[in-house]
Design a protein around this motif. Structure first.
Motif, short mmCIF file in Angstrom:
data_model
loop_
_atom_site.label_atom_id
_atom_site.label_comp_id
_atom_site.label_asym_id
_atom_site.label_seq_id
_atom_site.Cartn_x
_atom_site.Cartn_y
_atom_site.Cartn_z
N TYR A 125 0.62 -1.50 -0.05
CA TYR A 125 -0.43 0.11 -0.52
C TYR A 125 0.73 1.49 0.24
N GLU A 126 -0.20 2.30 -0.29
CA GLU A 126 0.87 3.62 0.17
C GLU A 126 0.22 4.57 0.97
N VAL A 127 1.01 5.00 1.77
CA VAL A 127 0.32 5.71 2.97
C VAL A 127 0.83 6.80 3.28
N TRP A 136 -4.55 10.11 8.41
CA TRP A 136 -3.43 8.90 7.48
C TRP A 136 -4.58 8.71 6.54
N ILE A 175 -4.49 4.65 4.03
CA ILE A 175 -3.95 4.23 3.45
C ILE A 175 -4.21 3.43 2.29
N ARG A 176 -3.50 3.31 1.61
CA ARG A 176 -4.03 3.59 -0.25
C ARG A 176 -4.09 2.10 -1.41
N THR A 206 -10.14 2.20 -0.34
CA THR A 206 -8.71 3.36 0.73
C THR A 206 -9.70 3.08 2.03
N ILE A 215 -2.99 -4.82 6.16
CA ILE A 215 -3.52 -4.07 7.02
C ILE A 215 -4.14 -4.82 8.44
N VAL A 225 1.06 -1.39 8.32
CA VAL A 225 0.45 -1.70 6.84
C VAL A 225 1.76 -2.04 6.03
N THR A 236 4.24 -2.16 2.99
CA THR A 236 4.34 -1.43 2.01
C THR A 236 6.10 -1.89 1.52
N ASP A 285 5.08 6.00 2.95
CA ASP A 285 5.59 4.64 2.94
C ASP A 285 6.75 4.50 2.04
#
Length: 271
Positions: free
Chosen positions: A7-9, A46, A48-49, A54, A169, A186, A188, A265
């Motif tokens: 994920y991107e954060v 924050w 997370i995607r 999302t 997650i 998460v 990453t 991330d």
């Protein structure tokens, strides 16, 4: 074996105390070298995607709470999310790390979301300890009432201890600062990142093992420092404190037009 999701954060700074806050206010036993230093609290949510999903972590506070608490509201958190292409009204999952006013306001901005909270936190926020002014001070009764309404509306999912929210997650009850405080781990590309929220407000709280002064159980808070380090594989760059202005200095801004959104991330700009 299923492929691990990555994920991107993002961290979004939406408010601050300003530079007048001193280090002495951020430790139970303030270290001499930080006692008189300017040490403001920054306030974050924050996101997370990844994998078409999302997750928003915490919801911030609004204009009225900022005025009551003497905080500088820099942005509406919803506007910051929109800059990254996240529309609050369509978000399906919101994690509340705990129920203090700066983490659980603006719940109505996420009308489609299921909210995720440790069951102990709801019990704490509505139980006998908040009969004491000192303990209820970080809560806002309107936020707690809104959360109860979510329970009755079928939109609150309670967790007890460790839980998987989505593949990659996970949620982990830490306690200490608040009885049901939870952190988010998460996956990453760089490894397991930990959104520590108020498990430690500043990296210096954790590194020095010097607790922040708003604390229900000092032992749980100190054990939480160690647990967060373990969850992040002991990689300092994957441990994200809850209120540290250093987050904005260490990670790259998403856009030059808004320095208050950083992507965390990725490798930090400086260690």
């Amino acid at each position: 074996m299923a492929e691990t999701l990555h994920y991107e954060v993002f961290a979004f700074r939406y408010a601050t105390t300003g530079p007048q806050r001193r280090g002495a206010e951020n430790f139970i036993a303030p270290p001499a070298d930080l006692h008189d230093m300017s040490m403001p609290l920054d306030y974050y949510i924050w996101a997370i995607r990844g994998a078409g999903r999302t997750v928003v972590v915490d919801t911030g506070f609004g204009v009225e709470a900022a005025a009551r608490r003497g905080r500088q509201l820099l942005h509406d958190p919803v506007d910051l999310l929109r800059i990254t292409g996240i529309e609050a009204e369509t978000v399906q999952d919101v994690v509340l790390t705990h129920m203090h006013y700066d983490h659980a306001g603006r719940l109505d901005a996420f009308p489609a979301a299921t909210f995720h909270l440790q069951e102990r936190e709801m019990s704490f926020a509505t139980g006998k300890y908040v009969c004491h002014a000192h303990i209820r001070a970080p809560f806002d009764v309107d936020d707690v009432t809104a959360a109860v309404r979510l329970v009755y509306g079928g939109r609150m999912r309670f967790h007890n201890g460790d839980a998987t929210l989505l593949p990659g997650i996970t949620l982990h009850r830490i306690g200490g600062h608040s009885d049901g405080l939870q952190v988010v781990r998460v996956e990453t590309l760089r490894g397991p990142l930990v959104l520590a929220s108020d498990a430690f407000h500043f990296s210096q709280n954790r590194l020095r093992r010097e607790p922040f002064p708003i604390v229900l159980h000092i032992g749980d808070m100190l054990e939480g420092h160690r647990m967060c380090e373990q969850l992040a594989g002991f990689d300092e760059s994957l441990l994200i404190p809850g209120h540290d202005p250093d987050v904005l200095r260490r990670w790259p801004a998403l856009t030059p037009a808004c320095r208050d959104i950083v992507r965390i991330d990725v490798a930090p700009l400086r260690e």
